[in-house]
Design an enzyme around this catalytic site. Structure first.
Site, PDB file in Angstrom:
ATOM      1  N   ILE A 190       0.793  -1.084  -0.003  1.00 50.40           N
ATOM      2  CA  ILE A 190      -0.135  -0.002  -0.098  1.00 50.40           C
ATOM      3  C   ILE A 190       1.054   1.131  -0.026  1.00 50.40           C
ATOM      4  O   ILE A 190       1.706   1.317   0.737  1.00 50.40           O
ATOM      5  CB  ILE A 190      -1.078  -0.048   1.189  1.00 50.40           C
ATOM      6  CG1 ILE A 190      -1.904   1.085   1.216  1.00 50.40           C
ATOM      7  CG2 ILE A 190      -0.343   0.005   2.314  1.00 50.40           C
ATOM      8  CD1 ILE A 190      -2.986   1.184   1.839  1.00 50.40           C
ATOM      9  N   GLU A 226       1.824  -7.043   7.256  1.00 48.77           N
ATOM     10  CA  GLU A 226       3.003  -6.772   7.887  1.00 48.77           C
ATOM     11  C   GLU A 226       3.563  -5.459   7.433  1.00 48.77           C
ATOM     12  O   GLU A 226       3.449  -4.964   6.544  1.00 48.77           O
ATOM     13  CB  GLU A 226       3.988  -7.904   7.504  1.00 48.77           C
ATOM     14  CG  GLU A 226       4.654  -8.202   6.345  1.00 48.77           C
ATOM     15  CD  GLU A 226       5.467  -9.189   6.015  1.00 48.77           C
ATOM     16  OE1 GLU A 226       6.460  -8.997   5.342  1.00 48.77           O
ATOM     17  OE2 GLU A 226       5.062 -10.179   6.591  1.00 48.77           O
ATOM     18  N   ASN A 232       7.931   2.078  11.580  1.00 51.85           N
ATOM     19  CA  ASN A 232       6.705   2.623  10.534  1.00 51.85           C
ATOM     20  C   ASN A 232       5.685   2.828  11.388  1.00 51.85           C
ATOM     21  O   ASN A 232       4.624   2.151  11.477  1.00 51.85           O
ATOM     22  CB  ASN A 232       6.532   2.002   9.298  1.00 51.85           C
ATOM     23  CG  ASN A 232       5.654   2.870   8.261  1.00 51.85           C
ATOM     24  OD1 ASN A 232       4.955   3.787   8.801  1.00 51.85           O
ATOM     25  ND2 ASN A 232       5.458   2.244   7.114  1.00 51.85           N
ATOM     26  N   TYR A 292      -3.337   1.192  11.049  1.00 48.33           N
ATOM     27  CA  TYR A 292      -3.546  -0.479  11.277  1.00 48.33           C
ATOM     28  C   TYR A 292      -4.508  -0.445  12.550  1.00 48.33           C
ATOM     29  O   TYR A 292      -5.366  -1.119  12.424  1.00 48.33           O
ATOM     30  CB  TYR A 292      -2.454  -1.488  10.802  1.00 48.33           C
ATOM     31  CG  TYR A 292      -2.005  -1.046   9.680  1.00 48.33           C
ATOM     32  CD1 TYR A 292      -2.464  -0.828   8.391  1.00 48.33           C
ATOM     33  CD2 TYR A 292      -0.533  -1.547   9.403  1.00 48.33           C
ATOM     34  CE1 TYR A 292      -2.000  -0.653   7.213  1.00 48.33           C
ATOM     35  CE2 TYR A 292       0.193  -1.079   8.035  1.00 48.33           C
ATOM     36  CZ  TYR A 292      -0.481  -0.595   7.028  1.00 48.33           C
ATOM     37  OH  TYR A 292      -0.054  -0.527   5.880  1.00 48.33           O
TER      38      TYR A 292
END
Length: 154
Positions: free
Chosen positions: A75, A109, A114, A121
């Site tokens: 993404i 993952e 990050n 998420y």
């Protein structure tokens, strides 16, 4: 900003789109996919869409569906458009498409460093289920960093 999110247009990625998506891939990752890898993740068990606003492609996602499990493979949002809600819109689109395809559980993952992606998420209902120690080459080129494995039940 909310108006621009409402005007976001999604379209299925085709092989002919890879050339215009590679600059986004390269801008977002210290170790980006090659064109060959990207092209191999189009069609078949993979599903993917790009997001555009007024003809400008802002980002994309690539997912994989195996039986009733979908994995977010990649993404990306152009760096100059990050932090504006486009990543959340792409992730929501991934979840919706995976659900339509019959997925019962989602996986992804993320690099341990990050933090902004991890927060996205978590806010979208994913939880950490494991770690892959030293999985990613570090962005600096020296050493490795962990991958955090996350999942979400639908």
């Amino acid at each position: 900003m909310k108006d621009s999110l409402n005007q976001l247009h999604f379209q299925v990625i085709e092989n002919s789109d890879v050339d215009r998506l590679m600059p986004i891939e390269n801008a977002c990752h210290s170790h980006p996919w090659s064109e060959k890898t990207f092209s191999s993740c189009i069609g078949g068990r993979y599903f993917s869409e790009l997001a555009s606003l007024s003809e400008q492609v802002l980002g994309f996602y690539v997912g994989e569906l195996v039986l009733d499990e979908a994995t977010l493979m990649d993404i990306c949002v152009l760096p100059e458009h990050q932090g504006k809600g486009y990543g959340k819109a792409l992730l929501t689109q991934f979840i919706n498409q995976a659900t339509k395809a019959g997925a019962q559980k989602l996986f992804l993952e993320v690099r341990a460093k990050n933090i902004s992606a991890q927060m996205l998420y978590i806010n979208m209902g994913f939880t950490e289920t494991g770690r892959r120690t030293g999985y990613y080459p570090s962005a600096s080129g020296f050493g490795y960093e962990d991958a955090i494995v996350m999942s979400k039940k639908l």
